[in-house]
Design an enzyme around this catalytic site. Structure first.
Site, PDB file in Angstrom:
ATOM      1  N   LYS A 172       0.810  -1.212   0.000  1.00 45.55           N
ATOM      2  CA  LYS A 172       0.000   0.000   0.000  1.00 45.55           C
ATOM      3  C   LYS A 172       0.846   1.266   0.000  1.00 45.55           C
ATOM      4  O   LYS A 172       0.622   2.181  -0.802  1.00 45.55           O
ATOM      5  CB  LYS A 172      -0.912   0.026   1.231  1.00 45.55           C
ATOM      6  CG  LYS A 172      -1.819  -1.181   1.333  1.00 45.55           C
ATOM      7  CD  LYS A 172      -2.556  -1.247   2.649  1.00 45.55           C
ATOM      8  CE  LYS A 172      -1.648  -1.393   3.859  1.00 45.55           C
ATOM      9  NZ  LYS A 172      -0.917  -2.689   3.881  1.00 45.55           N
ATOM     10  N   THR A 173       1.801   1.323   0.901  1.00 45.41           N
ATOM     11  CA  THR A 173       2.604   2.534   1.021  1.00 45.41           C
ATOM     12  C   THR A 173       3.424   2.768  -0.235  1.00 45.41           C
ATOM     13  O   THR A 173       3.499   3.892  -0.743  1.00 45.41           O
ATOM     14  CB  THR A 173       3.525   2.431   2.258  1.00 45.41           C
ATOM     15  OG1 THR A 173       2.714   2.195   3.407  1.00 45.41           O
ATOM     16  CG2 THR A 173       4.321   3.700   2.455  1.00 45.41           C
ATOM     17  N   ASP A 231       0.070   8.129   5.634  1.00 45.70           N
ATOM     18  CA  ASP A 231       0.371   6.704   5.702  1.00 45.70           C
ATOM     19  C   ASP A 231      -0.114   6.089   7.013  1.00 45.70           C
ATOM     20  O   ASP A 231      -0.059   6.715   8.070  1.00 45.70           O
ATOM     21  CB  ASP A 231       1.890   6.509   5.569  1.00 45.70           C
ATOM     22  CG  ASP A 231       2.242   5.080   5.165  1.00 45.70           C
ATOM     23  OD1 ASP A 231       1.407   4.407   4.527  1.00 45.70           O
ATOM     24  OD2 ASP A 231       3.357   4.643   5.494  1.00 45.70           O
ATOM     25  N   ASP A 232      -0.597   4.840   6.937  1.00 46.50           N
ATOM     26  CA  ASP A 232      -0.909   4.046   8.141  1.00 46.50           C
ATOM     27  C   ASP A 232      -1.834   4.800   9.083  1.00 46.50           C
ATOM     28  O   ASP A 232      -1.518   5.047  10.257  1.00 46.50           O
ATOM     29  CB  ASP A 232       0.412   3.770   8.876  1.00 46.50           C
ATOM     30  CG  ASP A 232       0.778   2.299   8.832  1.00 46.50           C
ATOM     31  OD1 ASP A 232      -0.110   1.481   8.549  1.00 46.50           O
ATOM     32  OD2 ASP A 232       1.956   1.985   9.072  1.00 46.50           O
ATOM     33  N   LYS A 244     -12.584  16.774   5.034  1.00 48.25           N
ATOM     34  CA  LYS A 244     -13.779  17.405   4.474  1.00 48.25           C
ATOM     35  C   LYS A 244     -13.567  18.875   4.143  1.00 48.25           C
ATOM     36  O   LYS A 244     -14.408  19.498   3.488  1.00 48.25           O
ATOM     37  CB  LYS A 244     -14.945  17.310   5.474  1.00 48.25           C
ATOM     38  CG  LYS A 244     -15.813  16.072   5.348  1.00 48.25           C
ATOM     39  CD  LYS A 244     -16.950  16.092   6.350  1.00 48.25           C
ATOM     40  CE  LYS A 244     -17.997  17.181   6.084  1.00 48.25           C
ATOM     41  NZ  LYS A 244     -19.108  17.138   7.076  1.00 48.25           N
ATOM     42  N   LYS A 292       5.679  -7.708   0.769  1.00 49.41           N
ATOM     43  CA  LYS A 292       6.709  -7.392   1.758  1.00 49.41           C
ATOM     44  C   LYS A 292       7.244  -8.675   2.411  1.00 49.41           C
ATOM     45  O   LYS A 292       8.452  -8.851   2.555  1.00 49.41           O
ATOM     46  CB  LYS A 292       6.090  -6.493   2.832  1.00 49.41           C
ATOM     47  CG  LYS A 292       7.039  -5.513   3.473  1.00 49.41           C
ATOM     48  CD  LYS A 292       6.239  -4.420   4.154  1.00 49.41           C
ATOM     49  CE  LYS A 292       6.870  -3.923   5.429  1.00 49.41           C
ATOM     50  NZ  LYS A 292       5.976  -2.934   6.093  1.00 49.41           N
TER      51      LYS A 292
HETATM   52  N1  LIG Z   1       3.868  -4.272  -7.018  1.00 47.70           N
HETATM   53  C1  LIG Z   1       4.295  -3.785  -5.854  1.00 47.70           C
HETATM   54  N2  LIG Z   1       3.484  -3.073  -5.124  1.00 47.70           N
HETATM   55  C2  LIG Z   1       3.910  -2.582  -3.928  1.00 47.70           C
HETATM   56  N3  LIG Z   1       5.141  -2.746  -3.442  1.00 47.70           N
HETATM   57  C3  LIG Z   1       6.007  -3.469  -4.178  1.00 47.70           C
HETATM   58  C4  LIG Z   1       5.620  -3.998  -5.402  1.00 47.70           C
HETATM   59  N4  LIG Z   1       6.655  -4.654  -5.901  1.00 47.70           N
HETATM   60  C5  LIG Z   1       7.641  -4.534  -5.017  1.00 47.70           C
HETATM   61  N5  LIG Z   1       7.266  -3.818  -3.976  1.00 47.70           N
HETATM   62  C6  LIG Z   1       8.075  -3.542  -2.782  1.00 47.70           C
HETATM   63  O1  LIG Z   1       7.384  -4.159  -1.721  1.00 47.70           O
HETATM   64  C7  LIG Z   1       7.438  -3.399  -0.534  1.00 47.70           C
HETATM   65  C8  LIG Z   1       6.048  -3.074  -0.144  1.00 47.70           C
HETATM   66  O2  LIG Z   1       6.059  -2.576   1.141  1.00 47.70           O
HETATM   67  P1  LIG Z   1       5.026  -1.500   1.686  1.00 47.70           P
HETATM   68  O3  LIG Z   1       5.624  -0.864   2.884  1.00 47.70           O
HETATM   69  O4  LIG Z   1       4.577  -0.613   0.607  1.00 47.70           O
HETATM   70  O5  LIG Z   1       3.819  -2.426   2.124  1.00 47.70           O
HETATM   71  P2  LIG Z   1       2.574  -1.975   2.995  1.00 47.70           P
HETATM   72  O6  LIG Z   1       1.352  -2.660   2.474  1.00 47.70           O
HETATM   73  O7  LIG Z   1       2.532  -0.483   3.106  1.00 47.70           O
HETATM   74  O8  LIG Z   1       2.963  -2.596   4.388  1.00 47.70           O
HETATM   75  P3  LIG Z   1       2.348  -2.277   5.813  1.00 47.70           P
HETATM   76  O9  LIG Z   1       1.007  -2.968   5.866  1.00 47.70           O
HETATM   77  O10 LIG Z   1       3.336  -2.897   6.761  1.00 47.70           O
HETATM   78  O11 LIG Z   1       2.277  -0.777   5.933  1.00 47.70           O
HETATM   79  C9  LIG Z   1       8.259  -2.194  -0.883  1.00 47.70           C
HETATM   80  O12 LIG Z   1       9.600  -2.419  -0.505  1.00 47.70           O
HETATM   81  C10 LIG Z   1       8.172  -2.105  -2.407  1.00 47.70           C
HETATM   82  O13 LIG Z   1       9.335  -1.503  -2.943  1.00 47.70           O
HETATM   83  N1  LIG Z   2     -30.305  21.937  -3.632  1.00 49.94           N
HETATM   84  C1  LIG Z   2     -29.110  21.931  -3.033  1.00 49.94           C
HETATM   85  N2  LIG Z   2     -29.047  21.841  -1.723  1.00 49.94           N
HETATM   86  C2  LIG Z   2     -27.848  21.831  -1.122  1.00 49.94           C
HETATM   87  N3  LIG Z   2     -26.660  21.923  -1.742  1.00 49.94           N
HETATM   88  C3  LIG Z   2     -26.691  22.011  -3.064  1.00 49.94           C
HETATM   89  C4  LIG Z   2     -27.889  22.019  -3.741  1.00 49.94           C
HETATM   90  N4  LIG Z   2     -27.603  22.135  -5.044  1.00 49.94           N
HETATM   91  C5  LIG Z   2     -26.277  22.174  -5.152  1.00 49.94           C
HETATM   92  N5  LIG Z   2     -25.719  22.098  -3.941  1.00 49.94           N
HETATM   93  C6  LIG Z   2     -24.278  22.063  -3.684  1.00 49.94           C
HETATM   94  O1  LIG Z   2     -24.051  20.796  -3.091  1.00 49.94           O
HETATM   95  C7  LIG Z   2     -23.077  20.885  -2.060  1.00 49.94           C
HETATM   96  C8  LIG Z   2     -23.722  20.430  -0.788  1.00 49.94           C
HETATM   97  O2  LIG Z   2     -22.720  20.216   0.170  1.00 49.94           O
HETATM   98  P1  LIG Z   2     -22.924  20.455   1.718  1.00 49.94           P
HETATM   99  O3  LIG Z   2     -21.580  20.614   2.324  1.00 49.94           O
HETATM  100  O4  LIG Z   2     -23.909  21.517   1.963  1.00 49.94           O
HETATM  101  O5  LIG Z   2     -23.540  19.058   2.158  1.00 49.94           O
HETATM  102  P2  LIG Z   2     -23.725  18.556   3.634  1.00 49.94           P
HETATM  103  O6  LIG Z   2     -25.007  17.797   3.746  1.00 49.94           O
HETATM  104  O7  LIG Z   2     -23.504  19.685   4.591  1.00 49.94           O
HETATM  105  O8  LIG Z   2     -22.521  17.542   3.751  1.00 49.94           O
HETATM  106  P3  LIG Z   2     -21.884  16.896   5.057  1.00 49.94           P
HETATM  107  O9  LIG Z   2     -22.844  15.830   5.519  1.00 49.94           O
HETATM  108  O10 LIG Z   2     -20.604  16.322   4.560  1.00 49.94           O
HETATM  109  O11 LIG Z   2     -21.676  18.014   6.038  1.00 49.94           O
HETATM  110  C9  LIG Z   2     -22.630  22.306  -2.028  1.00 49.94           C
HETATM  111  O12 LIG Z   2     -21.471  22.439  -2.821  1.00 49.94           O
HETATM  112  C10 LIG Z   2     -23.763  23.067  -2.691  1.00 49.94           C
HETATM  113  O13 LIG Z   2     -23.307  24.241  -3.374  1.00 49.94           O
HETATM  114 MG   LIG Z   3       2.512   0.748   4.762  1.00 47.62          MG
HETATM  115 MG   LIG Z   4     -22.179  19.884   6.212  1.00 43.73          MG
END
Ligand SMILES: Nc1ncnc2c1ncn2[C@@H]1O[C@H](COP(=O)(O)OP(=O)(O)OP(=O)(O)O)[C@@H](O)[C@H]1O
Ligand SMILES: Nc1ncnc2c1ncn2[C@@H]1O[C@H](COP(=O)(O)OP(=O)(O)OP(=O)(O)O)[C@@H](O)[C@H]1O
Ligand SMILES: [Mg+2]
Ligand SMILES: [Mg+2]
Ligand SMILES: Nc1ncnc2c1ncn2[C@@H]1O[C@H](COP(=O)(O)OP(=O)(O)OP(=O)(O)O)[C@@H](O)[C@H]1O
Ligand SMILES: Nc1ncnc2c1ncn2[C@@H]1O[C@H](COP(=O)(O)OP(=O)(O)OP(=O)(O)O)[C@@H](O)[C@H]1O
Ligand SMILES: Nc1ncnc2c1ncn2[C@@H]1O[C@H](COP(=O)(O)OP(=O)(O)OP(=O)(O)O)[C@@H](O)[C@H]1O
Ligand SMILES: Nc1ncnc2c1ncn2[C@@H]1O[C@H](COP(=O)(O)OP(=O)(O)OP(=O)(O)O)[C@@H](O)[C@H]1O
Ligand SMILES: [Mg+2]
Ligand SMILES: [Mg+2]
Ligand SMILES: [Mg+2]
Ligand SMILES: [Mg+2]
Lengths: 260, 260, 260, 260, 260, 260
Positions: free
Chosen positions: A70-71, A124-125, A152, A234
């Site tokens: 993942k990382t 990360d993590d 958010k 890994k």
């Molecule tokens: N296809 C691949 N995708 C990801 N990493 C790869 C790949 N091929 C080789 N690697 C190597 O494998 C290792 C992956 O380790 P990495 O830390 O990214 O795993 P991780 O899922 O983040 O682990 P953890 O769950 O411990 O955080 C790295 O050393 C990376 O260079």
């Molecule tokens: N009819 C509408 N009512 C509300 N928002 C609208 C409408 N039409 C367009 N929008 C747009 O949709 C977005 C609504 O996002 P808003 O942050 O208000 O949602 P929220 O319910 O507060 O979300 P959260 O649950 O993450 O707080 C805004 O960008 C707003 O400009």
């Molecule tokens: Mg990792």
């Molecule tokens: Mg909101």
């Protein structure tokens, strides 16, 4: 101009390129088409942040088992964006920090990102940032609340931000109501096929001769591993390197693969 | 005179108009009659606070699923009141604050409002102000108690106050005994009809030609989405913008809508 | 040159050799082939860290019942590595320290190790470092998180680190998700055969004459101990020394062995 | 003389008359005989404190549903005592205070009362003073203990004290063992009869003509409200004032009363 | 020489002899062979610490019901060792201390002991040192961890230490994993036989004449006490002294013994 | 001489006589033989402390329902001892104190008592000293531990101490393992017989004429109160005083007694 902006941003906030590089020490081995799909999805998100005016904030969660890569994958996507602001938020730099120090450190990275026209943050993590432990489901609610809010919070006008986060604990984040805060999720799998293992073994040149590799893989096939295999890249790397040191690498590797 | 008072209040306490504006970046799309009903209810509450001597304090809770548009609607009602004191209380400005700092920040806004003849306070994301997390039902009781008291505290003689609050967690506020403190509640729904989605897609001009839009909507209808659709306006916006970047927007949009 | 580097590292960070020596006061008695297998496994890990470029960090967990000899074996492996940096992290030096002080102490040892080309850290009694208690499963989450992160943190380029940790509470570490962080695990067993006991008694010369020892062991065999015996080397040592002081060592020893 | 003493006490400790007045903004409407009974009981307690040498401390708990009028009634009894020392202890003046600050504030009022020959203390919303929340039954034990002790502590020789407290959470106080500390309890009911509602509507002159009121009440009667009605005077006031602003007050009032 | 060393140690760290003496105000009455067995076991441990090179640290836990005489017996064993360093760790000197102060106080005694060639530490009432309470199984984990570590920590080379600890809560210590830390355990029983009671009553001369004592004991026997009697020496002492003050000691004593 | 010692002790530590006097404002009415038995038991304990060399510390717990007269009886016993050191430890003087302040206050009284040849400490309302609340069984473990230790701590040589403590929560103290710490317990009952009530009513002269009293008592008897009556002397006093103020004391008293 863009390059100038990039330089300025670099000068002002530094960059995590070296640290991100260190996350990919063993490179990315393309052992399965999934790897390419994940990288392509990442590339598309990068483009979306660059272009759409209506979505200045996009966040992606890479989740999967321990050691699945993942990382390394998140780091690769981030590096390839070539955004002027690229930063890593990692628990490794926060050992011994209190809750508020952590929140401040995380918050500062987000605040800094708001000053760059285009930014990527690799968080990360996430369960480790939260000091999560399954015994008694303990974690830092202070850090959780900060991350929930920051995921958010729209960047200021004219700024764009891509957040790439990793976790082995998607289910816990769901219980914490944190999943809703992500724009999308990407699943990073373990290796499950002997052919994938073969690709990695070949690439890392564990055996001096192809024949040895074939023997090893055949033995694994015969022992019925296919179908029940599941190993992170890994751990596979660790297993290969251990086998490399042993006097009889074939036996060592086969035995360790059978004792996972 | 009133305009003078307004200017004075502005001068003394500033205003949150810019921040509230930023809550409505994508405007209000009238995709259903509900939207108009909510805005009209809000307008009526504004009038009530202006006129009745016996109810100098009115509070409204806008609740509904994540991304339904609660904040944008509350911000719109507040802006349209044209009261001299309009303020936003938002968790986004409180990242990393301790409990007491939060209480002080919230309390200060209420205290300031008591100095204006007419005030609106938008208290956004009340569960986040409370640092609420479902795991173990943790939250800041200190902040909860402060909000509970402030929602019941009459402004001094001659002052009037409208409080507009938003939440995705009405049920939790009920468990906390906080619902009794609100004068009334407004439910903000997700989009549930393809026709509503069509209105938004048209308005945002996802497709260059109406034919394309019709094709997309027809495909969605055929896949049986009507009847089981439920999507917040915020997620719909994200989906549209993602589709816009893809090479084949119709397929991209249809596929994402089917994978919600 | 290496010896110079070793001296420099010693000079800069000191060494725990004396402390580690004190962990092996009663030497290592080879009462069973398992002892040799564990020491050989340790030696191989030491070699692996020295040689593989891809695995600069290897960590081993020695687990087993109280008094089985875990600490003495870890100390022995560490001493035999002859790495320039050899350090003991032990709860004994942390009595009365607060959580953060502990984290700092542990962290400092790891940071110091990153400056030596080759390092071994013995992290003894990990459940005690965590202040773990089974009543209410209390422990220091702060220390746990620090250890979890440090066990995954790669040393900087060109540096190599072997971590040897001990615990009687493998199951608890598993619940804490800490086991994934170790490269491998080694089980240290109790003595379970009278022949093993005999080896130790002989070696420690509890009885002045072999006949006495044969009598004692025969009595134990007759009382049906074989098959249900399980005693740590540490407790066996205490039992032998107690018997040595008594007027009738045979009776004393046999009686204590039967009352374990 | 008494008036002199009264002036002295006022001068030394101030008085809460203005605050208590603000608790009765909408006056006391005698919509049911219960209201008179409660006020008479209060008057008798005032007399008892004035006269009996053996009971220098009497405490009364007014309990009932939210908005039933508890605070207004307690304030009215207190004001009518005309004791030299009349003080309000209210959570509204304690927003953001810590536990100890609260205890000190409460304690100070009691200490001050001990200096007046005759005192009334109105301790409003006792569950809010305790920061009580039903989720996890959290509350400030520090404040609880202080109140428990103060409710039992005799004033010094020659001083007399009446404590009037209000709560919506009698059952919780019972669980807390706090009920034993009160000399007696008074239950403040919701309105439950349409006739009582009629009295209030008439008194507040919601309708310009009696005919309108009769129409409204008849409609409510027809919709079967009698028998299942239960509304606090506070909510009834809010409903009436909202209806007053609407274009069709009859419909507005009837509809809101049916949707309680 | 030894006497010189003893004097030096005394001079440097003081001694607890006076305090330990106060634990045995009423002497040791040999009412049962168990008392002698316990004292003999203690003497043997003292010898073991003095002589065996392999066990420089021996720890004994005296456990049993409240008032059984645990502290008096531990104090007696300690005093009879005549080691140069004899110290009492008692909760009585720690009233009002915080957790860290306690840990420091306990730790200091152990650190001091490491400077004497031979030391005894009496660690009295271990559950009280831990602030243990059965309601909610609360206790100071900080103190527990410190004691757990100190009970395992070997004194430095050439130093020897005997730890005598007492508790009424062996089962709790077991749950805390603390029992493994002791080298051995000694059970101190209540009196259970009338003959034992008789010995104590005689020794304390409750009755002026043997006849009186015989009458009293006979009455107790007749009331069927034998077989169901269980009383600690401490309570028996209190009962005897109370009877001594009464006008009719026989009746008083018999009646109290029957109402235990 | 003794009187001199008494004066010295008084001069050095003051005395609680005035406070204890205030606990008995309404005197001790001998409404039942139990009252005399309790006072006599108290007197005997006082004698025992004065005379027996073997029991320099005696502690008595007076327990019973709220308002049964526990504090007044403990105060009476203490006052009648005429010991030079008589002190009251009461939660009333500790409002708002933190845990450690409380421990220090309690500890200081015990330390002071150790300087007087003969001392009585009245430790009132022990559950309130512990900040005990039944919800979640919360209490101050810090204060509990201090009290547990102080109740077992022998005064220094030549000093004697009697501790009289009161509680309504004997069962809770039992759960806390605190009962073992008391030398003996005394149960203070509610009034349960009409004849006892009659004695109190007569003594307090509620009615001007005996005939009135007979009428009142006869009415109570007829309403079947005998057999199910249970009322503390404190509540009975409050009921009598309330009836005294009413226009028709007989009806008032009878009605209140029937509505307990
Ligand atoms: N296809 C691949 N995708 C990801 N990493 C790869 C790949 N091929 C080789 N690697 C190597 O494998 C290792 C992956 O380790 P990495 O830390 O990214 O795993 P991780 O899922 O983040 O682990 P953890 O769950 O411990 O955080 C790295 O050393 C990376 O260079
Ligand atoms: N009819 C509408 N009512 C509300 N928002 C609208 C409408 N039409 C367009 N929008 C747009 O949709 C977005 C609504 O996002 P808003 O942050 O208000 O949602 P929220 O319910 O507060 O979300 P959260 O649950 O993450 O707080 C805004 O960008 C707003 O400009
Ligand atoms: Mg990792
Ligand atoms: Mg909101
Ligand atoms: N084969 C052996 N393996 C380990 N220790 C041995 C062996 N032979 C003798 N010993 C001695 O036995 C003792 C083992 O004690 P050690 O402290 O290592 O046990 P432990 O398992 O770490 O105990 P604990 O669970 O209490 O931490 C040491 O004194 C060591 O010198
Ligand atoms: N008979 C009445 N009794 C009480 N209040 C009345 C009465 N008639 C009118 N009122 C008015 O009704 C309102 C009662 O509100 P009050 O704050 O006393 O209710 P409450 O029960 O204390 O509410 P809460 O449970 O929220 O504390 C006051 O404005 C008061 O002036
Ligand atoms: N055989 C005996 N063993 C122990 N104590 C005895 C014996 N004979 C007389 N005593 C006296 O009995 C008392 C025992 O009290 P001690 O404090 O030792 O009991 P304890 O078990 O430690 O009590 P607690 O459980 O309260 O700590 C002492 O005064 C001691 O002098
Ligand atoms: N026989 C009696 N015993 C005790 N108190 C009596 C008696 N006769 C009269 N009184 C009076 O009754 C009152 C008893 O109150 P007291 O505070 O002692 O009760 P309590 O049991 O301590 O109450 P609480 O449970 O609230 O602490 C005192 O005013 C006392 O003067
Ligand atoms: Mg060990
Ligand atoms: Mg109220
Ligand atoms: Mg003891
Ligand atoms: Mg009392």
């Amino acid at each position: 101009d863009f390059m100038g902006a990039l330089d300025e941003v670099h000068a002002a906030f530094g960059s995590s390129e070296e640290e991100l590089d260190a996350c990919i020490t063993n490179g990315i081995i393309h052992f399965s088409p999934e790897i390419d799909r994940i990288l392509e999805e990442g590339r598309l998100r990068v483009e979306q942040v660059k272009k759409s005016e209506r979505t200045p904030l996009v966040s992606v969660l890479l989740h999967g088992p321990p050691g699945a890569g993942k990382t390394a994958l998140a780091a690769t996507i981030a590096m390839q964006s070539e955004f002027p602001f690229i930063k890593l938020i990692s628990p490794e730099t926060m050992v011994g920090m209190g809750e508020l120090q952590k929140v401040n450190a995380i918050n500062r990275v987000f605040q800094d990102s708001y000053k760059s026209p285009l930014s990527v943050i690799v968080m990360d993590d996430i369960e480790r940032l939260l000091d999560y432990t399954p015994i008694g489901s303990r974690f830092s609610n202070v850090v959780l609340q900060a991350i929930a809010v920051l995921l958010k919070k729209q960047p200021p006008k004219g700024k764009r931000l891509l957040v790439l986060s990793t976790t082995t604990r998607r289910h816990v984040l769901e219980e914490m109501d944190l999943l809703d805060s992500f724009s999308s999720q990407l699943y990073v799998e373990n290796l499950r096929k002997l052919e994938e293992v073969n690709t990695v073994v070949k690439r890392l040149e564990l055996f001096k001769m192809d024949g040895e590799r074939h023997t090893a893989m055949a033995t694994l096939a015969k022992s019925g591993l296919e179908g029940q295999l599941t190993i992170g890249i890994k751990k596979l790397l660790m297993t290969i390197e251990k086998a490399r040191q042993s006097e009889d690498p074939i036996t060592g590797f086969v035995s360790d693969m059978n004792n996972l």
